[in-house]
Scaffold this active site. Structure first.
Site, short mmCIF file in Angstrom:
data_model
loop_
_atom_site.label_atom_id
_atom_site.label_comp_id
_atom_site.label_asym_id
_atom_site.label_seq_id
_atom_site.Cartn_x
_atom_site.Cartn_y
_atom_site.Cartn_z
CE1 TYR A 160 -3.55 2.71 0.90
CE2 TYR A 160 -2.26 3.13 2.88
CZ TYR A 160 -3.28 3.48 2.02
OH TYR A 160 -4.04 4.60 2.29
CE LYS A 164 -3.56 5.65 -1.17
NZ LYS A 164 -4.64 6.39 -1.84
N1 NAD Z 1 -9.30 7.00 6.15
C1 NAD Z 1 -8.02 7.14 6.44
O1 NAD Z 1 -7.60 7.07 7.62
C2 NAD Z 1 -7.00 7.37 5.35
C3 NAD Z 1 -5.65 7.57 5.69
C4 NAD Z 1 -4.72 7.79 4.69
C5 NAD Z 1 -5.13 7.85 3.37
N2 NAD Z 1 -6.44 7.65 3.06
C6 NAD Z 1 -6.82 7.67 1.65
O2 NAD Z 1 -7.97 8.49 1.49
C7 NAD Z 1 -8.79 7.98 0.44
C8 NAD Z 1 -10.22 7.80 0.91
O3 NAD Z 1 -10.24 6.95 2.05
P1 NAD Z 1 -11.59 6.58 2.80
O4 NAD Z 1 -11.22 6.37 4.22
O5 NAD Z 1 -12.68 7.51 2.45
O6 NAD Z 1 -11.87 5.14 2.17
P2 NAD Z 1 -13.26 4.44 1.79
O7 NAD Z 1 -12.95 3.00 1.55
O8 NAD Z 1 -14.30 4.78 2.79
O9 NAD Z 1 -13.64 5.15 0.42
C9 NAD Z 1 -13.04 4.81 -0.81
C10 NAD Z 1 -14.14 4.77 -1.86
O10 NAD Z 1 -13.51 4.42 -3.11
C11 NAD Z 1 -14.34 3.49 -3.79
N3 NAD Z 1 -13.47 2.69 -4.67
C12 NAD Z 1 -12.56 1.76 -4.29
N4 NAD Z 1 -11.95 1.24 -5.37
C13 NAD Z 1 -12.48 1.86 -6.45
C14 NAD Z 1 -12.26 1.77 -7.84
N5 NAD Z 1 -11.39 0.90 -8.35
N6 NAD Z 1 -12.99 2.56 -8.67
C15 NAD Z 1 -13.90 3.43 -8.18
N7 NAD Z 1 -14.15 3.57 -6.86
C16 NAD Z 1 -13.46 2.80 -6.01
C17 NAD Z 1 -15.01 2.67 -2.69
O11 NAD Z 1 -16.24 2.09 -3.10
C18 NAD Z 1 -15.19 3.71 -1.58
O12 NAD Z 1 -16.49 4.28 -1.63
C19 NAD Z 1 -8.12 6.69 -0.03
O13 NAD Z 1 -7.33 6.98 -1.15
C20 NAD Z 1 -7.24 6.30 1.15
O14 NAD Z 1 -6.13 5.53 0.73
C21 NAD Z 1 -7.39 7.42 4.01
#
Ligand code: NAD
Length: 331
Positions: A160, A164
């Site tokens: 991961y 990223k």
């Molecule tokens: N939540 C955290 O603590 C955190 C920390 C660091 C980075 N991030 C990054 O922030 C972003 C959002 O995170 P989140 O917590 O809202 O995650 P989440 O899983 O709640 O939301 C991600 C969304 O992307 C959609 N998705 C996944 N694969 C897909 C694809 N191939 N095509 C289209 N849609 C797709 C999913 O259905 C989901 O609704 C991500 O990129 C994650 O890596 C989140």
């Protein structure tokens, strides 16, 4: 708001719905198109923050009117291209999120996070989009002496983190070569309302505690993270969106180091105080790919974006508890 036409990939997910709610509160006339394959977020989650209409790729001629949902996958270039028509700014959130799934299936992680991100960048370039915000993470840094910051050499531990980091690399290149104003934001560990489907530590502990199940910590619980409340995170995204900056990376967190033991105790205490449920804390095996210490120096975001987190852990945890308790947070 500098931009009127927004594309939010992964907009049905945790961060996406919170961001959409905030954008529409500040700018009710904003046009927002969501691309989500609904593998995690649902139409119901999106409906919780706005009214929207569903569109198919062959119906898209220009920018959206109001909020539109296109159900589709960022791994498909045709979809990425179609959904980018008429857009001013992309907030690219869709991803394989988290370390554990990337350890289980590194290829799937790579395809979504590298090819998917490339597709969105290339579509943005082809459609003349001005700005592109990429959701990165602390994971590219890996096992380095904390606090992590933008000047440290990344040494990812997990697939991961590697995927990223590749996304950050492409964002930098698309700014330097093609002038697309990209910004990579390395989010800390985000928690808050609308996170019922998340398996990250705060959401997981609240769900377990309210079901009367033990809070399971992987390892000895002395591993640390930088926990940022969703409202602060959303504010940082909007500050990055409003800025003129391109080709930059920013740590977006709180500059505070908290152990997983401390988080577990806080959640145990609040659940006991407010419901009478007594949760046990238990310890399991460490997980492959997890780093030991991780918190962020956010000076660069403070200086260049004017970002300062407003919530301390106590206030954020109380608000998150309200969400998990009032029903909407229960599975
Ligand atoms: N939540 C955290 O603590 C955190 C920390 C660091 C980075 N991030 C990054 O922030 C972003 C959002 O995170 P989140 O917590 O809202 O995650 P989440 O899983 O709640 O939301 C991600 C969304 O992307 C959609 N998705 C996944 N694969 C897909 C694809 N191939 N095509 C289209 N849609 C797709 C999913 O259905 C989901 O609704 C991500 O990129 C994650 O890596 C989140």
């Amino acid at each position: 708001m500098r931009y009127k036409n927004w594309l939010i990939t992964g907009g049905a997910g945790f961060i996406g719905v919170n961001l959409i709610e905030r954008i529409l509160r500040i700018a009710p006339q904003a046009n927002i198109r969501v691309l989500d394959n609904l593998s995690v977020g649902t139409e119901e989650d999106l409906r919780g923050v706005c009214k929207f209409r569903k569109v198919k790729s062959d119906e898209i001629k220009g920018g959206s009117v109001g909020v539109e949902l296109m159900v589709g996958d960022i791994k498909d270039y045709g979809t990425a291209f179609a959904v980018s028509k008429g857009i001013d700014i992309v907030i690219h959130l869709a991803a394989n999120t988290g370390v554990a799934p990337s350890v289980d299936d590194p290829r799937a992680d790579m395809e979504t996070n590298i090819i998917g991100t490339f597709n969105m960048l290339e579509s943005a370039k082809q459609n003349g989009i001005t700005k592109f915000i990429f959701a990165s993470s602390g994971a590219p840094l890996g096992e380095v002496d904390p606090p992590i910051h933008e000047g440290k050499v990344p040494k990812p531990v997990s697939p991961y983190g590697a995927s990223k980091l590749a996304g950050e690399g492409y964002c930098c290149a698309y700014f330097r070569t093609f002038g697309l104003k990209t910004v990579s934001l390395r989010f800390g560990n985000v928690y808050g309302p609308r996170s019922k489907h998340k398996s990250s530590v705060v959401a997981k502990f609240f769900k377990s505690a309210l079901k009367g199940e033990p809070l399971e910590i992987y390892g000895d619980g002395n591993q640390t993270r930088d926990f940022i409340f969703i409202d602060d995170l959303v504010r940082a995204v909007l500050l990055a969106a409003a800025s003129e900056v391109g080709g930059e990376v920013f740590q977006i967190a709180t500059y505070k180091e908290t152990t997983v033991n401390e988080i577990a105790e806080k959640i145990k205490d609040i659940v006991e105080r407010r419901t009478g449920i007594i949760a046990r804390i238990v310890y399991g095996q460490c997980r492959a790919g997890d780093v030991r210490r991780n918190y962020s120096d956010i000076s660069k975001a403070e200086k260049m974006l004017g970002f300062k987190p407003l919530y301390d852990l106590e206030a954020g945890i109380e608000k998150t508890f309200d969400y998990f308790l009032n029903g909407t947070g229960k599975e």
